[in-house]
Design a protein around this motif. Sequence first.
Motif, short mmCIF file in Angstrom:
data_model
loop_
_atom_site.label_atom_id
_atom_site.label_comp_id
_atom_site.label_asym_id
_atom_site.label_seq_id
_atom_site.Cartn_x
_atom_site.Cartn_y
_atom_site.Cartn_z
N CYS A 20 11.15 -26.84 30.83
CA CYS A 20 9.95 -27.86 30.69
C CYS A 20 10.23 -29.24 30.40
CB CYS A 20 8.77 -27.39 29.44
SG CYS A 20 8.62 -25.60 29.68
N PRO B 165 1.28 -26.74 24.41
CA PRO B 165 1.72 -25.88 23.36
C PRO B 165 0.86 -24.46 23.65
CG PRO B 165 1.08 -28.04 22.42
CD PRO B 165 0.89 -28.04 23.72
N ASP B 166 -0.64 -24.57 24.22
CA ASP B 166 -1.21 -23.45 24.45
C ASP B 166 -0.55 -22.83 25.67
OD1 ASP B 166 -3.17 -23.72 22.34
OD2 ASP B 166 -4.68 -24.99 23.71
N MET B 167 0.15 -21.77 25.24
CA MET B 167 0.85 -21.14 26.59
C MET B 167 0.13 -19.96 27.40
SD MET B 167 4.84 -20.74 25.31
CE MET B 167 5.24 -20.55 26.74
N ALA B 168 -0.57 -19.13 26.47
CA ALA B 168 -1.27 -18.19 27.19
C ALA B 168 -2.43 -17.53 26.27
CB ALA B 168 -0.41 -17.08 27.63
N VAL C 208 7.41 -20.10 17.90
CA VAL C 208 6.43 -19.69 18.89
C VAL C 208 5.56 -18.71 17.90
CG1 VAL C 208 6.46 -18.05 20.64
CG2 VAL C 208 8.18 -19.72 20.52
N ILE D 191 1.46 -19.63 21.39
CA ILE D 191 1.63 -21.13 21.22
C ILE D 191 3.05 -21.32 21.05
CG2 ILE D 191 1.01 -23.00 19.55
CD1 ILE D 191 -1.25 -21.21 18.53
N ALA D 192 3.66 -22.24 21.68
CA ALA D 192 4.72 -23.01 21.54
C ALA D 192 4.52 -24.41 21.35
CB ALA D 192 5.65 -22.77 22.86
N ASN E 236 6.35 -27.49 23.08
CA ASN E 236 6.13 -27.56 24.78
C ASN E 236 5.41 -28.64 24.98
OD1 ASN E 236 8.09 -25.31 24.91
ND2 ASN E 236 6.52 -24.08 26.23
N LEU F 190 8.47 -16.43 28.76
CA LEU F 190 8.07 -17.81 28.49
C LEU F 190 9.07 -18.75 29.09
CD1 LEU F 190 7.21 -17.13 24.64
CD2 LEU F 190 5.50 -16.80 26.76
N ARG F 191 8.65 -20.05 28.92
CA ARG F 191 9.52 -21.13 29.11
C ARG F 191 9.09 -22.05 27.98
NH1 ARG F 191 8.46 -24.62 34.20
NH2 ARG F 191 10.56 -25.44 33.74
N LEU F 192 10.39 -22.41 27.52
CA LEU F 192 10.47 -23.03 26.06
C LEU F 192 11.22 -24.14 26.28
CD1 LEU F 192 11.36 -20.20 23.47
CD2 LEU F 192 8.93 -21.35 24.15
#
Length: 144
Positions: free
Chosen positions: A140, A87-90, A115, A80-81, A84, A107-109
Amino acid sequence: MLAGATAGLLVAALPARAATEPSPELAQLIARITEGAVPERGRITLDIPALVENGNSVDTRIVVESPMTDADHVRWIHLIAEKNPFPDMARFHLGPRAGRAEVATTLRLAQSQKVTAVAALSGGGFVLADADIVVTLSACIDGG
């Protein structure tokens, strides 16, 4: 002498890297991911730089202490970021056949932020680690 003083000021300006209370939005997202269970701290390591020049490419590694057997393994690791656009990144799905509970990704922030990595254990528990990251060149910004 001046270089040492400057380095000390730089280190003092960096944020603390762990164990701060999550924002209400982040706490709500974690609760949704864990279906209301409160994750414990420990057994998980989030290896990510405290300061990155370019938010477009942030190398990240997550390791969970687990024997990775049929009876005791990591089911998934969620990243989670909080600041972003999404926010749910992966989510990385694992199982006993993975051999070890370790993932590495880039990641891209979007900006400086916290994080968080949450891992689901086969016994029904969850573990969590987080880090505050300073980003000097954001990514982003287009919402992607």
